[in-house]
Design a protein around this motif. Sequence first.
Motif, short mmCIF file in Angstrom:
data_model
loop_
_atom_site.label_atom_id
_atom_site.label_comp_id
_atom_site.label_asym_id
_atom_site.label_seq_id
_atom_site.Cartn_x
_atom_site.Cartn_y
_atom_site.Cartn_z
N TRP A 18 -5.04 4.82 4.28
CA TRP A 18 -3.69 4.53 3.80
C TRP A 18 -3.03 5.78 3.22
O TRP A 18 -1.80 5.93 3.30
CB TRP A 18 -3.73 3.42 2.75
CG TRP A 18 -3.77 2.06 3.36
CD1 TRP A 18 -4.80 1.17 3.36
CD2 TRP A 18 -2.72 1.42 4.09
NE1 TRP A 18 -4.47 0.03 4.05
CE2 TRP A 18 -3.19 0.15 4.51
CE3 TRP A 18 -1.42 1.80 4.44
CZ2 TRP A 18 -2.41 -0.74 5.24
CZ3 TRP A 18 -0.64 0.91 5.18
CH2 TRP A 18 -1.13 -0.33 5.58
N SER B 13 -3.66 -1.82 12.17
CA SER B 13 -4.79 -2.30 11.36
C SER B 13 -5.74 -3.10 12.23
O SER B 13 -5.31 -3.89 13.08
CB SER B 13 -4.27 -3.19 10.21
OG SER B 13 -3.47 -2.44 9.32
N ASP C 104 -10.49 -4.26 5.94
CA ASP C 104 -10.94 -4.29 4.54
C ASP C 104 -10.67 -5.69 3.99
O ASP C 104 -9.53 -6.15 4.01
CB ASP C 104 -10.18 -3.25 3.71
CG ASP C 104 -10.85 -2.98 2.37
OD1 ASP C 104 -11.19 -3.95 1.68
OD2 ASP C 104 -11.06 -1.79 2.03
N LEU D 236 -9.78 -1.45 -2.77
CA LEU D 236 -10.06 -1.08 -1.39
C LEU D 236 -11.31 -0.20 -1.30
O LEU D 236 -11.67 0.51 -2.23
CB LEU D 236 -8.88 -0.33 -0.78
CG LEU D 236 -7.54 -1.05 -0.74
CD1 LEU D 236 -6.50 -0.15 -0.08
CD2 LEU D 236 -7.65 -2.38 -0.02
N GLN D 237 -11.96 -0.26 -0.14
CA GLN D 237 -13.08 0.63 0.12
C GLN D 237 -12.57 2.06 0.28
O GLN D 237 -11.42 2.28 0.67
CB GLN D 237 -13.80 0.18 1.40
CG GLN D 237 -14.40 -1.21 1.29
CD GLN D 237 -14.87 -1.75 2.63
OE1 GLN D 237 -14.77 -1.08 3.65
NE2 GLN D 237 -15.38 -2.97 2.61
N ILE E 280 -2.94 -7.75 -3.93
CA ILE E 280 -3.47 -6.51 -3.34
C ILE E 280 -3.50 -5.43 -4.41
O ILE E 280 -2.50 -5.18 -5.08
CB ILE E 280 -2.61 -6.07 -2.15
CG1 ILE E 280 -2.58 -7.16 -1.08
CG2 ILE E 280 -3.13 -4.76 -1.56
CD1 ILE E 280 -1.60 -6.90 0.04
N MET F 142 0.81 -1.21 0.00
CA MET F 142 0.00 0.00 0.00
C MET F 142 0.85 1.26 0.00
O MET F 142 0.55 2.23 -0.72
CB MET F 142 -0.95 0.01 1.19
CG MET F 142 -2.02 -1.07 1.16
SD MET F 142 -2.85 -1.21 -0.45
CE MET F 142 -3.39 0.47 -0.70
N TYR G 2 -4.82 -1.33 -5.00
CA TYR G 2 -5.31 -0.10 -4.36
C TYR G 2 -6.76 0.16 -4.74
O TYR G 2 -7.58 0.51 -3.88
CB TYR G 2 -4.42 1.08 -4.76
CG TYR G 2 -4.91 2.42 -4.26
CD1 TYR G 2 -4.66 2.83 -2.96
CD2 TYR G 2 -5.62 3.28 -5.10
CE1 TYR G 2 -5.10 4.06 -2.50
CE2 TYR G 2 -6.07 4.50 -4.65
CZ TYR G 2 -5.81 4.89 -3.35
OH TYR G 2 -6.25 6.11 -2.90
N THR H 219 -10.82 2.94 3.48
CA THR H 219 -9.51 2.32 3.61
C THR H 219 -8.48 3.06 2.78
O THR H 219 -7.33 3.28 3.21
CB THR H 219 -9.57 0.84 3.18
OG1 THR H 219 -10.72 0.22 3.75
CG2 THR H 219 -8.33 0.10 3.62
N GLN H 220 -8.86 3.45 1.57
CA GLN H 220 -7.94 4.24 0.74
C GLN H 220 -7.55 5.54 1.44
O GLN H 220 -6.37 5.93 1.44
CB GLN H 220 -8.59 4.56 -0.61
CG GLN H 220 -8.79 3.36 -1.51
CD GLN H 220 -9.45 3.73 -2.83
OE1 GLN H 220 -9.92 4.85 -3.02
NE2 GLN H 220 -9.50 2.78 -3.76
N LEU I 171 -7.68 -6.72 1.64
CA LEU I 171 -6.30 -6.85 2.11
C LEU I 171 -6.01 -8.23 2.70
O LEU I 171 -4.87 -8.51 3.08
CB LEU I 171 -6.01 -5.78 3.17
CG LEU I 171 -6.01 -4.34 2.69
CD1 LEU I 171 -5.89 -3.40 3.88
CD2 LEU I 171 -4.87 -4.10 1.72
#
Length: 483
Positions: free
Chosen positions: A472, A410, A451, A464-465, A459, A243, A461, A468-469, A454
Amino acid sequence: MGTTPTEVMAFPKISAIVRDNGTAEVVVAGNSRIVPAGESLQDLRNNALALVVGEARTLQRPVRVQIEDPEGHGELIVHPDNKIESVSYEPRPARRRAEAPETTPETVAPTVIDTVPVRAPEPVATPSEPTAVPALASTVDRQPWPPSPVASEPQTVAVAEDAPPTRRSLKESSFLVSAPVLEPATQGWRGTLTRLGFRMDPSAEELSEREDIRTVSQHWPGPRTIAVVNRKGGANKTPTVVMLSAILARYSGAATVAWDNNESQGTLGWRTEKGAHDRSVLDLIDSSQSLLSPSTNAAEIAKFVHHQTGDKFDVLRSDENEEGDHEVTAEEVDIAHQVLTRYYRLVVMDSGNTARAANWRRMIDHTNQLVVPVTAIEDRAEAARLTLQTLESRGGHDAELARNAVVIVSESTDAKRSMTGDALKRAKDEAQRIADGFEPFVRAVVRIPYDPALVNGPIRYEALQPATQRAWLAAAAAVADGF
């Protein structure tokens, strides 16, 4: 302690204008707001500052405001808690002036006014009272607009009528005084109204996201190396490497490589895209002499790394020899690092679980920023604490890395899909407890929500929801702050 002007963002551009005809306005990002009338010049100032304090409270941070009135002009810093700081104030020159008084530090340095409430106007002074510039609040001796009171007793001075005017140097002036134009809102209901033709200022949340994007989009002189460490397996090291690499590569555009520096077979290659070859770090080390040759072009590195087509970074895999008969030495870490920093500006290193291993310790020697990921489980958190403690006990560069580390907490993935109600709340509370426990000992702590994208498989980007983005992005900005 005062706030230096450079610490306060220059947007939105705010101006407070008080006119000698008894009117005033506050202009925020080009939008004019009429100031309620008052019985005196100071009443108008107070009412204008009340509007600026409201803006600071909306943004939840201090703001800069350019002030202008019949007596002069300058700049203030206004805080949400009503604290006002005077950055500068220049009185308007009279038509015939005596020799200018000496400039004191108070006319140029920020002057902090502790807890200056913006209140209703004070009664106008009667002729029997001493003449002075009205204060913003009667409880303070000085107030920021204007910053210095006028003397109450007249002074006799000689007027130099025939003195030639003093010319300023062109080096001391500039026509480039405009603050950056604040882009209108793009998110939420403000963004919707903007798209409908009603220009709206962005919310505090959108401004915070823009600041994080600006931080991760910077370019730094020379390469930077990030080490992601935790001596416990299952602490989220590999997802953290992926990430951070993805966000830094996407936003900065800098050549970025994620390097699996595991003393055994690492999992970074399993969680990322595989290229059209099977080469690993050992192949790169074997070819280091040609890769470091001045005649070798930059495209040659593609023979040894695996490009991530969506997230725009490369992966250098660990040795995947099934026999596992080779351990990367400290000297080989030096060689691989020298090659990678020739071709990449950002190197994000995954690591194994042995802080005593030669390749682990040499990785730390090359590190500019330490990142310690942890899932919200007690043994993972304890392993992270022991990792930081080990580095701190070694002193020097290692201890400095530990003190300036970024811890990324996390939420636990254990049985998350079946959690409901109280169980979910307990999981979030545990993540917060662990984050709070690390906070006094490191530079930054960032929480990441659970999420499912993950948990297993490659993985991405984009998978991701949104929440979550965003989390990060905040983590990557905290890391980039350490560069």
